[in-house]
Design an enzyme around this catalytic site. Structure first.
Site, PDB file in Angstrom:
ATOM      1  N   LYS A 194       2.567  30.835  -4.393  1.00 33.66           N
ATOM      2  CA  LYS A 194       2.469  30.712  -5.846  1.00 33.66           C
ATOM      3  C   LYS A 194       3.507  31.594  -6.541  1.00 33.66           C
ATOM      4  O   LYS A 194       4.087  32.500  -5.929  1.00 33.66           O
ATOM      5  CB  LYS A 194       1.062  31.082  -6.316  1.00 33.66           C
ATOM      6  CG  LYS A 194       0.640  32.502  -5.983  1.00 33.66           C
ATOM      7  CD  LYS A 194      -0.785  32.757  -6.420  1.00 33.66           C
ATOM      8  CE  LYS A 194      -1.193  34.196  -6.077  1.00 33.66           C
ATOM      9  NZ  LYS A 194      -2.559  34.502  -6.539  1.00 33.66           N
TER      10      LYS A 194
ATOM     11  N   TYR B 250      19.084  54.239 -25.907  1.00 33.56           N
ATOM     12  CA  TYR B 250      18.263  53.940 -27.076  1.00 33.56           C
ATOM     13  C   TYR B 250      17.165  54.983 -27.262  1.00 33.56           C
ATOM     14  O   TYR B 250      16.456  55.337 -26.314  1.00 33.56           O
ATOM     15  CB  TYR B 250      17.611  52.561 -26.940  1.00 33.56           C
ATOM     16  CG  TYR B 250      18.567  51.411 -27.082  1.00 33.56           C
ATOM     17  CD1 TYR B 250      19.265  51.199 -28.271  1.00 33.56           C
ATOM     18  CD2 TYR B 250      18.777  50.521 -26.043  1.00 33.56           C
ATOM     19  CE1 TYR B 250      20.149  50.131 -28.415  1.00 33.56           C
ATOM     20  CE2 TYR B 250      19.649  49.450 -26.164  1.00 33.56           C
ATOM     21  CZ  TYR B 250      20.336  49.258 -27.354  1.00 33.56           C
ATOM     22  OH  TYR B 250      21.199  48.204 -27.486  1.00 33.56           O
TER      23      TYR B 250
END
Length: 359
Positions: A34, A254
């Site tokens: 999956k 940042y």
């Protein structure tokens, strides 16, 4: 050329499957694929797990992608089907379904199918997510047995909630409840996921469902794959794109989250959350450059990360390869540094990362 690259070691994949089979020699293997084979590439991984007895995916579209890719082995839908209109699709593509809800049972009973479906009845023994309640088991099972749309052999399964912790008694409680419910029933049984396979040998049953361990990652708490003999399948790398001198007390990145206490050099590397690297990786999260660890500083941005390399200018140059996780740096360790789990990191690798499959 793309900077970020995921090298997928198919030999390691096959070795992990062999180890799984050795741990549960009397069980058939349902390899879990999956979420794009946990970020490793759905069809390609399936093609190199042909020694597995069956495959498991979460949803119909994943199963159809495998069939389109030429995969002919049995495929089990771990979430089952979501609408009665899915049933002819399942039958046409030889897909097996889990039943965990009354709506699924009724849809099967009311369908007009040309042939019966192979069904896995899921019992909720304590996960409290999907599965029929223990007191409902006999009712569901008898109705499935009576349905002309269900193949004669019904498989029985459950899912463990805490198998990654061998000190937690929950798994033994779930297994005891399951064993009590199915006592005297000759149906094939499936309990163990990766953690169950490694930590709870008594749960192996007729079928096992290895997922994470196939990709070389430990499913157990506070462990890494090589402690179990597993080999990492994915090696996530990028390159140094710049060397930057930073003076003492200058803020980096940042928000200015990090300042060096002294003059230093940074290696700026071509990797970020746009590639799937965790944005919340802590200061000092390691990367490997030329077989040596260095720590991340500042904020992880979309495309770049800064790494403090001190004064090692003679050891590092623009163009050098950087391992973000892989054989020299377990993805489990990076997950801890980002307050997440290895599953999420592997599944979050984005399409702009190039994949290379090696043997």
């Amino acid at each position: 050329m793309r900077l970020a690259s995921a090298e997928i070691n198919l030999t390691a994949l096959k070795e992990n499957l062999k180890l799984t089979q050795q741990l549960a020699p009397n069980s058939k293997v349902m390899a879990v694929l999956k979420a794009n084979a946990y970020g490793h590439g759905l069809v390609k991984i399936a093609q190199h797990l042909q020694d597995a007895d069956a495959f498991a995916v979460a949803r119909v579209d994943e199963a159809l992608a495998l069939r389109t890719g030429g995969i002919t082995k049995p495929i089990v839908l771990l979430e089952g089907f979501f609408d009665p209109s899915d049933l002819p699709i399942l039958l046409a593509n030889n897909l097996q379904t889990i039943v965990h809800d009354i709506s699924q049972l009724e849809a099967i009973e009311q369908a007009n199918l040309d042939a019966p479906l192979t069904v896995w009845l899921k019992i909720d023994t304590g996960m409290h997510r999907l599965g029929v309640e223990p007191e409902e088991f006999e009712h569901f099972y008898s109705r499935l047995k009576r349905s002309k749309n269900v193949a004669e052999q019904i498989h029985l399964m459950t899912h463990f909630a805490c198998a990654d912790d061998t000190k937690d008694s929950k798994t033994q409680e779930q297994q005891t409840l399951f064993d009590t419910l199915v006592s005297g029933n000759s149906a094939p049984l499936c309990l163990a996921n990766s953690a169950g396979i490694i930590g709870w040998p008594s749960s192996h049953g007729n079928w096992i469902r290895p997922g994470l361990m196939l990709y070389g990652v430990s499913p157990m708490l506070d462990c890494v794959g090589n402690q179990h003999g597993l080999q990492p399948v994915m090696r996530l790398t990028t390159k140094v794109i710049a060397i930057k001198r930073v003076k003492a007390h200058q803020a980096v990145g940042y928000g200015g989250r990090w300042q060096s206490e002294q003059d230093t050099y940074l290696a700026v590397i071509g990797m970020g959350y746009g590639d799937g690297y965790p944005r919340h990786a802590k200061q000092g999260t390691p990367v490997v450059i030329r077989n040596k660890r260095y720590g991340i500083v500042g904020s992880v941005s979309m495309d770049m990360i800064s790494v403090n390399i001190g004064n090692n200018l003679d050891d590092i140059a623009v163009g050098d390869e950087v391992e973000m996780w892989g054989p020299h740096l377990p993805v489990e360790e990076i997950a801890q540094c980002a307050d997440t789990i290895a599953y999420e990191l592997l599944c979050n690798v984005t399409p702009r990362v190039s994949y290379e499959y090696i043997t």
